[in-house]
Motif scaffolding. Structure first.
Motif, PDB file in Angstrom:
ATOM      1  N   ASP A 223      -3.070   8.061  13.216  1.00  0.00           N
ATOM      2  CA  ASP A 223      -3.296   8.211  11.778  1.00  0.00           C
ATOM      3  C   ASP A 223      -1.983   8.409  11.031  1.00  0.00           C
ATOM      4  OD1 ASP A 223      -6.041   7.936  11.974  1.00  0.00           O
ATOM      5  OD2 ASP A 223      -6.432  10.091  12.015  1.00  0.00           O
ATOM      6  N   ILE A 224      -1.047   9.122  11.654  1.00  0.00           N
ATOM      7  CA  ILE A 224       0.247   9.363  11.024  1.00  0.00           C
ATOM      8  C   ILE A 224       1.080   8.090  10.956  1.00  0.00           C
ATOM      9  CG2 ILE A 224       2.490  10.516  11.329  1.00  0.00           C
ATOM     10  CD1 ILE A 224       0.907  12.891  12.525  1.00  0.00           C
ATOM     11  N   ASN A 225       1.123   7.344  12.064  1.00  0.00           N
ATOM     12  CA  ASN A 225       2.032   6.190  12.093  1.00  0.00           C
ATOM     13  C   ASN A 225       1.357   4.863  11.743  1.00  0.00           C
ATOM     14  OD1 ASN A 225       0.782   5.201  14.405  1.00  0.00           O
ATOM     15  ND2 ASN A 225       2.610   5.248  15.666  1.00  0.00           N
ATOM     16  N   GLY A 226       0.037   4.851  11.596  1.00  0.00           N
ATOM     17  CA  GLY A 226      -0.665   3.645  11.183  1.00  0.00           C
ATOM     18  C   GLY A 226      -0.859   2.603  12.277  1.00  0.00           C
ATOM     19  N   ASP A 227      -0.636   2.985  13.537  1.00  0.00           N
ATOM     20  CA  ASP A 227      -0.810   2.049  14.652  1.00  0.00           C
ATOM     21  C   ASP A 227      -2.225   2.200  15.196  1.00  0.00           C
ATOM     22  OD1 ASP A 227      -0.870   0.615  17.018  1.00  0.00           O
ATOM     23  OD2 ASP A 227       1.027   1.394  17.769  1.00  0.00           O
TER      24      ASP A 227
END
Length: 112
Positions: free
Chosen positions: A17-21
């Protein structure tokens, strides 16, 4: 300096969720197993973040200004793994699962 982290699917999900992967290999257990892994895979940069935490403790504020991180991800980390992160006195990084290396590299201070 050494610290152990228990890898969970929740941690993998939250990091994603933080890095969008949102690659399926990180979230779908059955898919990951079909591809030959023991389970879903932790994100590589997530593994480097554990080392950065130790580097901050070792080097203090200098880490933010002069820190240099070099990592090589060499084996998967899956939910249920106990990840042992070690930062040696000379800055050598070794992260292991069940005694086998999964990340190697260095975290050093390089002043101009």
């Amino acid at each position: 300096m050494q610290q152990t982290f228990d890898m969970t699917q929740e941690k993998i999900d939250r990091y994603g969720d933080i890095n969008g992967d949102y690659d399926i290999i990180h979230y779908d257990h059955d898919y990951a197993v079909q591809r030959g892994f023991r389970g879903t895979l932790a994100h590589g940069p997530h593994l480097s973040a554990f080392t950065c935490d130790l580097a901050l403790k070792k080097y203090g504020a200098d880490w933010f200004r002069h820190g240099r991180l070099r990592t090589k991800w060499i084996a998967p980390v899956c939910p249920g793994d106990d990840l042992v992160v070690e930062l040696a006195g000379d800055g050598t990084i070794t992260e292991t699962v069940n005694g086998a290396p999964v990340v190697v590299g260095s975290a050093t201070i390089e002043k101009d």
